[in-house]
Write a protein that holds these residues in place. Structure first.
Motif, PDB file in Angstrom:
ATOM      1  N   UNK A  69      30.469  43.036  21.385  1.00 57.13           N
ATOM      2  CA  UNK A  69      31.888  43.182  21.732  1.00 57.13           C
ATOM      3  C   UNK A  69      32.060  43.340  23.233  1.00 57.13           C
ATOM      4  N   UNK A  70      31.226  44.162  23.846  1.00 49.52           N
ATOM      5  CA  UNK A  70      31.342  44.415  25.284  1.00 49.52           C
ATOM      6  C   UNK A  70      31.079  43.131  26.072  1.00 49.52           C
ATOM      7  N   UNK A 119      33.587  42.512  29.368  1.00 49.45           N
ATOM      8  CA  UNK A 119      33.134  41.978  30.659  1.00 49.45           C
ATOM      9  C   UNK A 119      34.073  40.897  31.177  1.00 49.45           C
ATOM     10  N   UNK A 120      34.415  39.869  30.382  1.00 46.10           N
ATOM     11  CA  UNK A 120      35.363  38.857  30.903  1.00 46.10           C
ATOM     12  C   UNK A 120      36.720  39.447  31.263  1.00 46.10           C
ATOM     13  N   UNK A 121      37.226  40.377  30.450  1.00 45.09           N
ATOM     14  CA  UNK A 121      38.537  40.974  30.731  1.00 45.09           C
ATOM     15  C   UNK A 121      38.534  41.740  32.034  1.00 45.09           C
ATOM     16  N   UNK A 122      37.521  42.577  32.229  1.00 47.01           N
ATOM     17  CA  UNK A 122      37.469  43.378  33.448  1.00 47.01           C
ATOM     18  C   UNK A 122      37.314  42.518  34.693  1.00 47.01           C
ATOM     19  N   UNK A 123      36.433  41.533  34.620  1.00 49.57           N
ATOM     20  CA  UNK A 123      36.239  40.654  35.770  1.00 49.57           C
ATOM     21  C   UNK A 123      37.525  39.906  36.105  1.00 49.57           C
ATOM     22  N   UNK A 181      39.879  42.353  37.873  1.00 48.88           N
ATOM     23  CA  UNK A 181      39.483  42.630  39.248  1.00 48.88           C
ATOM     24  C   UNK A 181      39.912  41.492  40.177  1.00 48.88           C
ATOM     25  N   UNK A 182      39.695  40.264  39.732  1.00 49.87           N
ATOM     26  CA  UNK A 182      40.079  39.114  40.547  1.00 49.87           C
ATOM     27  C   UNK A 182      41.598  39.024  40.657  1.00 49.87           C
ATOM     28  N   UNK A 183      42.284  39.192  39.545  1.00 45.10           N
ATOM     29  CA  UNK A 183      43.745  39.121  39.549  1.00 45.10           C
ATOM     30  C   UNK A 183      44.365  40.153  40.482  1.00 45.10           C
ATOM     31  N   UNK A 184      43.808  41.366  40.469  1.00 42.56           N
ATOM     32  CA  UNK A 184      44.350  42.449  41.290  1.00 42.56           C
ATOM     33  C   UNK A 184      43.721  42.517  42.683  1.00 42.56           C
ATOM     34  N   UNK A 185      42.854  41.538  42.984  1.00 41.59           N
ATOM     35  CA  UNK A 185      42.157  41.480  44.274  1.00 41.59           C
ATOM     36  C   UNK A 185      41.331  42.744  44.533  1.00 41.59           C
ATOM     37  N   UNK A 186      40.773  43.276  43.461  1.00 39.26           N
ATOM     38  CA  UNK A 186      39.898  44.441  43.558  1.00 39.26           C
ATOM     39  C   UNK A 186      38.441  43.971  43.567  1.00 39.26           C
ATOM     40  N   UNK A 187      38.111  43.144  44.522  1.00 36.38           N
ATOM     41  CA  UNK A 187      36.811  42.491  44.535  1.00 36.38           C
ATOM     42  C   UNK A 187      35.664  43.489  44.696  1.00 36.38           C
ATOM     43  N   UNK A 220      30.380  47.122  41.418  1.00 30.85           N
ATOM     44  CA  UNK A 220      30.335  48.460  40.823  1.00 30.85           C
ATOM     45  C   UNK A 220      30.289  48.351  39.305  1.00 30.85           C
ATOM     46  N   UNK A 221      31.128  47.508  38.748  1.00 29.30           N
ATOM     47  CA  UNK A 221      31.178  47.289  37.301  1.00 29.30           C
ATOM     48  C   UNK A 221      29.857  46.723  36.791  1.00 29.30           C
TER      49      UNK A 221
END
Length: 305
Positions: free
Chosen positions: A257-258, A263-267, A270-276, A281-282
């Protein structure tokens, strides 16, 4: 009358801690109380000053930051109470809080740990916690009941057994502590209280919430609302919690599940919010598990004072 030991941990937030001590002094309606403050490796050692100002409070200084679990465990070692009430330093209490929790614990010896209702300090009347739903071990997800809702008493009937206590305010029975042990310090931050609840249950006790008792919480004062530290430990410890508490099959399902969903959701986020900066770290939080056992004391994250 049963003795209650209040344990709180300070880390670089002396004024916030002083607000809590003022709150405790103003509403100290419980007759047999000891207060223990652990300074957890703060940059400035305020313990000598506090010892002069607060004569009836015990202060303990740790020269290193031992995390949420480690700091509380230091306080626990020095506590003498029949009940230990662990509260965040960014909380403020209400007058009958301690008495109500003790009365509930006294009414049922099966209760090993109990938390009160929690309101957000900056928005009185808004709920943060009225209990937790059970954990879904296949996804490592559960829900905090009532969070962000106006408190109209709609959840007060839920007083009783709950999924988990809340780390901001949890009272534990000494006998349950002796059987379950202290918090696991290798979590450092986040999920340690959930793991503790699981061990308390395995020791034969129940986890309760008392919604007639209330505390106010200034959430995320020490860590911040979005930091690399928080991102690392929230993700590393989510996996660690399942490693420690689930059977092998369930853990493998969780890993699938993870890999497929988290993993795809979080990545993407991060890209969408420009939290590169959060991306490495993740990934570090995940890869920690490839090189460390579940009981490893290697935190995997550089800590600064």
């Amino acid at each position: 009358m049963k003795r209650v030991s209040i344990v709180t941990v300070n880390f670089n937030q002396p004024l916030v801690t002083e607000d809590l001590l003022r709150s405790l002094a103003e509403v100290n309606a419980y007759p047999d109380l000891e207060i223990i403050v652990v300074d957890n490796g703060s940059k400035v050692n305020v313990v000598p000053e506090w010892q002069l100002r607060y004569k009836d409070i015990r202060f303990i200084r740790s020269e290193i930051n031992t995390g949420f679990a480690g700091g509380n465990n230091i306080g626990i070692q020095h506590a003498t109470g029949d009940y230990l009430f662990l509260i965040n330093n960014d909380t403020e209490v209400t007058a009958d809080l301690i008495g109500k929790l003790v009365a509930k614990m006294e009414s049922d010896p099966k209760i090993g740990m109990i938390s009160p209702k929690i309101h957000y300090f900056d928005q009185p009347g808004m709920l943060q916690y009225t209990g937790y739903t059970p954990m879904n071990y296949f996804t490592a997800r559960n829900a905090c009941i009532g969070q962000f809702e106006e408190d109209r008493g709609q959840y007060d009937s839920l007083t009783g057994i709950t999924g988990y206590a809340h780390g901001a305010a949890m009272m534990i029975r000494r006998e349950a502590l002796q059987k379950a042990g202290v918090m696991a310090e290798n979590y450092f931050l986040y999920y340690e209280e959930l793991d503790w609840c699981e061990r308390i249950r395995k020791a034969g006790y129940e986890i309760h919430v008392d919604l007639s008792a209330l505390i106010y919480h200034k959430e995320s004062v020490s860590v911040g609302k979005r930091t690399a530290l928080k991102e690392f430990f929230m993700n590393r410890n989510r996996i660690l919690f399942i490693r420690k508490n689930a059977d092998t099959f369930t853990f493998l399902v969780f890993c699938c599940y993870f890999l497929a969903a988290v993993i795809p959701r979080n990545l993407f986020q991060y890209v969408k919010n420009k939290e590169y900066d959060f991306i490495p770290v993740f990934l570090k939080a995940i890869t920690w598990h490839f090189t460390n056992k579940a009981d490893s004391n290697n935190l995997g994250f550089p800590l600064t004072r």
